[in-house]
Design a protein around this motif. Structure first.
Motif, PDB file in Angstrom:
ATOM      1  N   ARG A  20      41.438  45.739  36.533  1.00  0.00           N
ATOM      2  CA  ARG A  20      41.711  45.951  35.102  1.00  0.00           C
ATOM      3  C   ARG A  20      41.216  44.698  34.393  1.00  0.00           C
ATOM      4  O   ARG A  20      41.871  43.657  34.409  1.00  0.00           O
ATOM      5  CB  ARG A  20      43.203  46.175  34.875  1.00  0.00           C
ATOM      6  N   CYS A  21      40.041  44.809  33.797  1.00  0.00           N
ATOM      7  CA  CYS A  21      39.314  43.621  33.343  1.00  0.00           C
ATOM      8  C   CYS A  21      39.253  43.539  31.821  1.00  0.00           C
ATOM      9  O   CYS A  21      38.791  44.471  31.160  1.00  0.00           O
ATOM     10  CB  CYS A  21      37.896  43.648  33.919  1.00  0.00           C
ATOM     11  N   ASN A  22      39.695  42.406  31.287  1.00  0.00           N
ATOM     12  CA  ASN A  22      39.581  42.154  29.852  1.00  0.00           C
ATOM     13  C   ASN A  22      38.166  41.666  29.537  1.00  0.00           C
ATOM     14  O   ASN A  22      37.741  40.621  30.025  1.00  0.00           O
ATOM     15  CB  ASN A  22      40.616  41.109  29.436  1.00  0.00           C
ATOM     16  N   TRP A  23      37.447  42.463  28.751  1.00  0.00           N
ATOM     17  CA  TRP A  23      36.040  42.244  28.437  1.00  0.00           C
ATOM     18  C   TRP A  23      35.169  42.441  29.683  1.00  0.00           C
ATOM     19  O   TRP A  23      35.580  43.088  30.639  1.00  0.00           O
ATOM     20  CB  TRP A  23      35.806  40.880  27.773  1.00  0.00           C
ATOM     21  N   ASN A  24      33.988  41.884  29.683  1.00  0.00           N
ATOM     22  CA  ASN A  24      33.089  42.094  30.822  1.00  0.00           C
ATOM     23  C   ASN A  24      33.509  41.236  32.016  1.00  0.00           C
ATOM     24  O   ASN A  24      34.012  40.125  31.840  1.00  0.00           O
ATOM     25  CB  ASN A  24      31.650  41.771  30.433  1.00  0.00           C
ATOM     26  N   PRO A  25      33.296  41.729  33.226  1.00  0.00           N
ATOM     27  CA  PRO A  25      33.765  41.002  34.417  1.00  0.00           C
ATOM     28  C   PRO A  25      32.933  39.760  34.709  1.00  0.00           C
ATOM     29  O   PRO A  25      31.702  39.781  34.613  1.00  0.00           O
ATOM     30  CB  PRO A  25      33.607  42.038  35.535  1.00  0.00           C
ATOM     31  N   ASP A  26      33.626  38.683  35.073  1.00  0.00           N
ATOM     32  CA  ASP A  26      32.937  37.487  35.541  1.00  0.00           C
ATOM     33  C   ASP A  26      33.019  37.452  37.068  1.00  0.00           C
ATOM     34  O   ASP A  26      33.511  38.390  37.706  1.00  0.00           O
ATOM     35  CB  ASP A  26      33.539  36.226  34.918  1.00  0.00           C
ATOM     36  N   ALA A  27      32.551  36.382  37.653  1.00  0.00           N
ATOM     37  CA  ALA A  27      32.510  36.287  39.115  1.00  0.00           C
ATOM     38  C   ALA A  27      33.905  36.381  39.728  1.00  0.00           C
ATOM     39  O   ALA A  27      34.090  36.976  40.797  1.00  0.00           O
ATOM     40  CB  ALA A  27      31.841  34.974  39.526  1.00  0.00           C
ATOM     41  N   LYS A  28      34.895  35.816  39.051  1.00  0.00           N
ATOM     42  CA  LYS A  28      36.264  35.857  39.573  1.00  0.00           C
ATOM     43  C   LYS A  28      36.785  37.291  39.628  1.00  0.00           C
ATOM     44  O   LYS A  28      37.415  37.700  40.613  1.00  0.00           O
ATOM     45  CB  LYS A  28      37.175  34.993  38.699  1.00  0.00           C
ATOM     46  N   VAL A  29      36.521  38.057  38.576  1.00  0.00           N
ATOM     47  CA  VAL A  29      36.960  39.457  38.554  1.00  0.00           C
ATOM     48  C   VAL A  29      36.235  40.256  39.631  1.00  0.00           C
ATOM     49  O   VAL A  29      36.849  41.024  40.384  1.00  0.00           O
ATOM     50  CB  VAL A  29      36.705  40.082  37.166  1.00  0.00           C
ATOM     51  N   LEU A  30      34.937  40.072  39.732  1.00  0.00           N
ATOM     52  CA  LEU A  30      34.147  40.834  40.699  1.00  0.00           C
ATOM     53  C   LEU A  30      34.526  40.503  42.140  1.00  0.00           C
ATOM     54  O   LEU A  30      34.353  41.333  43.037  1.00  0.00           O
ATOM     55  CB  LEU A  30      32.659  40.593  40.469  1.00  0.00           C
ATOM     56  N   ALA A  31      35.064  39.317  42.352  1.00  0.00           N
ATOM     57  CA  ALA A  31      35.513  38.957  43.702  1.00  0.00           C
ATOM     58  C   ALA A  31      36.687  39.828  44.144  1.00  0.00           C
ATOM     59  O   ALA A  31      36.931  40.003  45.340  1.00  0.00           O
ATOM     60  CB  ALA A  31      35.902  37.482  43.750  1.00  0.00           C
ATOM     61  N   GLY A  32      37.396  40.399  43.178  1.00  0.00           N
ATOM     62  CA  GLY A  32      38.549  41.234  43.504  1.00  0.00           C
ATOM     63  C   GLY A  32      38.200  42.623  43.997  1.00  0.00           C
ATOM     64  O   GLY A  32      39.073  43.352  44.483  1.00  0.00           O
TER      65      GLY A  32
END
Length: 217
Positions: free
Chosen positions: A194-206
Motif C-alpha cells: 500500500r504505497c503513498n505516491w509512486n514506489p521507491d526502492a524501499k517500497v519495491l523491496a517489500g
C-alpha cells in the motif's frame, strides 16, 4: 483431427475457464455418470463448436481434469494503473517470483488493455494471483472493479491472492481489493503493498514478501 492442435486446446481451455468453470461440480458428476454407462463413443458432435472424431474422449478427459480445481505452477498478476506506480509494483512482484521460484511461470496483464477472457484463462491455470489498483475516489479503478465482478462469477477455488496499489490521499484500494477477492473465494495472503505516491526502492523491496507468500505450499 482437422484443426490446429495448439489452437484447439487453447480455445477449449479458454471456453471452459470463462463459461463452464462455475459449473465444475456438475461437469464432474455428469462425466462420472456417462463413464459409468460404459457406452462406446465414436464421435462427439456438439450443436456448436468443434466436432471430436479422433479419440473423442480426449476432450471429456480434459474437462474432467479441469473440473477439479485445476491449476498449474503459474502465478498471474493483473492490475490497472494511473501514473505507473501500481504498474511498477506489479512488475517487481513478477520479478521476485521468477527469482525465488524460477520454475514458476509468471504472467502480467494490464486489465484495461487486455481482453478479460484471456486474463481469466490465465487465472484459471494459476495457483495464485496478485491484483493491483490505485485508489481513485475512495475506491478502486472501475476497470478493476468490473474485472473483479467477472472473477467472482467464475467461482475459482483453491487459489491464493495478494493485493497491492498506490494512493495519493486516502488509500482504500488494497482494503477493497482484499475484501472483493475474499468474496470471490480466494485465500488472500497477509503481505500487501500500500504505497503513498509512486514506489521507491524501499517500497519495491517489500514485494519479495508477497512473492514468497504466493509461492508457499
Amino acid at each position: 483431427d482437422a484443426a490446429d492442435e495448439c489452437l484447439l486446446w487453447s480455445e477449449a481451455q479458454k471456453y471452459y475457464a470463462n463459461i463452464l468453470n462455475p459449473f465444475s461440480p456438475l461437469v464432474k458428476n455428469k462425466i462420472d455418470e456417462i463413464v459409468a454407462l460404459n457406452l462406446p463413443i465414436d464421435i462427439i458432435a456438439t450443436s456448436h463448436g468443434a466436432i471430436w472424431r479422433d479419440n473423442p474422449l480426449q476432450i471429456v478427459e480434459k474437462y474432467y481434469e479441469w473440473s477439479q480445481d485445476y491449476q498449474e505452477d503459474q502465478i498471474t498478476i493483473a492490475y490497472d494503473t494511473m501514473w505507473e506506480g501500481t504498474m511498477k509494483i506489479a512488475h517487481q512482484i513478477a520479478s521476485d517470483i521468477s527469482r525465488l521460484s524460477p520454475e514458476t511461470r509468471v504472467k502480467v496483464f494490464n486489465i484495461a488493455k487486455t481482453d478479460k477472457n484471456d486474463i481469466m484463462t490465465e487465472v484459471f491455470k494459476s495457483k495464485a494471483i496478485a491484483v493491483g489498483s490505485p485508489t481513485v475516489g475512495n475506491n478502486i479503478l472501475s476497470s478493476v472493479g468490473g474485472w473483479l465482478e467477472f472473477l467472482t462469477e467464475l467461482k475459482f477455488k483453491n487459489k491464493k491472492a495478494a493485493v497491492f496499489g498506490c494512493y495519493g490521499w486516502s488509500g482504500e484500494s488494497t482494503k477493497i481489493l482484499r475484501s472483493r477477492l475474499i468474496d470471490a473465494g480466494f485465500d488472500v495472503v497477509e503481505p500487501e503493498i500500500r504505497c503513498n505516491w509512486n514506489p521507491d526502492a524501499k517500497v519495491l523491496a517489500g514485494t519479495e514478501e508477497i512473492a514468497a507468500a504466493l509461492n508457499e505450499r
